[in-house]
Design an enzyme around this catalytic site. Structure first.
Site, PDB file in Angstrom:
ATOM      1  N   CYS A  86       0.964  -0.893   0.191  1.00 59.05           N
ATOM      2  CA  CYS A  86       0.183   0.351   0.517  1.00 59.05           C
ATOM      3  C   CYS A  86       0.312   1.341  -0.256  1.00 59.05           C
ATOM      4  O   CYS A  86       1.826   1.206  -0.595  1.00 59.05           O
ATOM      5  CB  CYS A  86      -1.249   0.326   1.464  1.00 59.05           C
ATOM      6  SG  CYS A  86      -2.339   0.843   0.934  1.00 59.05           S
ATOM      7  N   HIS A 194      -2.995  -5.512   0.857  1.00 63.44           N
ATOM      8  CA  HIS A 194      -2.823  -6.037   2.292  1.00 63.44           C
ATOM      9  C   HIS A 194      -2.465  -7.507   3.143  1.00 63.44           C
ATOM     10  O   HIS A 194      -4.031  -7.782   3.525  1.00 63.44           O
ATOM     11  CB  HIS A 194      -3.564  -4.945   3.632  1.00 63.44           C
ATOM     12  CG  HIS A 194      -3.557  -3.624   3.662  1.00 63.44           C
ATOM     13  ND1 HIS A 194      -2.390  -2.703   3.878  1.00 63.44           N
ATOM     14  CD2 HIS A 194      -4.011  -2.619   3.063  1.00 63.44           C
ATOM     15  CE1 HIS A 194      -2.278  -1.733   3.928  1.00 63.44           C
ATOM     16  NE2 HIS A 194      -3.106  -1.301   3.053  1.00 63.44           N
ATOM     17  N   GLU A 196      -1.065  -8.781   5.417  1.00 62.22           N
ATOM     18  CA  GLU A 196      -0.810  -8.817   6.312  1.00 62.22           C
ATOM     19  C   GLU A 196      -2.129  -8.681   7.257  1.00 62.22           C
ATOM     20  O   GLU A 196      -2.578  -8.912   8.378  1.00 62.22           O
ATOM     21  CB  GLU A 196       0.401  -7.922   6.451  1.00 62.22           C
ATOM     22  CG  GLU A 196      -0.393  -6.393   6.606  1.00 62.22           C
ATOM     23  CD  GLU A 196      -0.388  -5.868   5.597  1.00 62.22           C
ATOM     24  OE1 GLU A 196      -0.814  -4.562   5.837  1.00 62.22           O
ATOM     25  OE2 GLU A 196      -0.689  -6.019   4.733  1.00 62.22           O
TER      26      GLU A 196
END
Length: 222
Positions: A86, A194, A196
């Site tokens: 990002c 994302h 994660e």
């Protein structure tokens, strides 16, 4: 295996990224943006999402001038691994480590939702845990995620199999539906979604886990 996660004023995904690395078996160090050097023996650098410097001037442009970024550039130039997610992707394009630029979303609105992400290649340390063509669910959260590159650059990325991920349904206007790209040596990944945030069942999905496990497998000493 050692990972370094860079922290800027405005980072808000640094801890999430560190936890994802740790769960995959990495020893993680958090590195402040004003530091001049990376910790010794770092295998991979994570540049996290967020709003570095409040996204003033242009997303990632101020962070790209931070002292630690010179060390990140040196790390990648000698063949080290790095991943920008990002805002981290924005920073890596601002430095020229990765080609292209991230523009305002085509709809000029902030988008925060889980999207279908198509694995464009499995030929990288980041994507070898998937099969090319797989569609995985990964969250996005951005206002400036519209990937742009000129026609020659896009053709080069496709010719060299350096498009890592594409959007199954393009949410932001990115050229050729591109959601993530690889460096020429395939050791640097930039992506807007994302992974994660898709690494814990409690967060609603685990499709990002394979990315971190694949990295761990590649970087584990023989």
């Amino acid at each position: 295996m050692k990972a370094a996660v860079i922290v800027f004023p405005g980072s808000n995904c640094d801890r999430d990224l560190a936890v994802a690395f740790e769960r995959a078996g990495f020893d993680v160090a958090m590195v402040w943006h004003k530091d001049a050097d990376l910790p010794e023996g770092v295998d991979i650098v994570g540049v996290p999402g967020g709003f570095s410097y409040g996204d003033y001037l242009r997303c990632g442009a101020i962070a790209a001038q931070s002292p630690i970024i010179r060390a990140v550039q040196a790390h990648t130039e000698r063949g080290g691994y790095a991943m920008g997610i990002c805002n981290g992707f924005q920073i890596l394009t601002e430095t020229g480590i990765l080609p292209g630029a991230l523009l305002r979303n085509a709809g000029l609105k902030y988008i925060c939702k889980t999207v279908g992400l198509k694995v464009a290649t499995s030929d990288s340390a980041f994507t070898e845990g998937y099969n090319a063509g797989d569609v995985i669910g990964i969250p996005i959260a951005h206002h400036d995620g519209n990937y742009f590159a000129d026609d020659d650059t896009v053709a080069m990325l496709h010719d060299q199999d350096r498009v890592a991920f594409t959007y199954d349904q393009n949410p932001n206007g990115s050229v050729a539906d591109i959601a993530g790209v690889l460096s020429q040596n395939r050791r640097v990944l930039g992506m807007m979604p994302h992974p994660e945030r898709a690494a814990d069942e409690g967060h609603g999905g685990t499709d990002g886990v394979a990315l971190f496990r694949a990295l761990a497998g590649v970087l584990t000493p023989a």
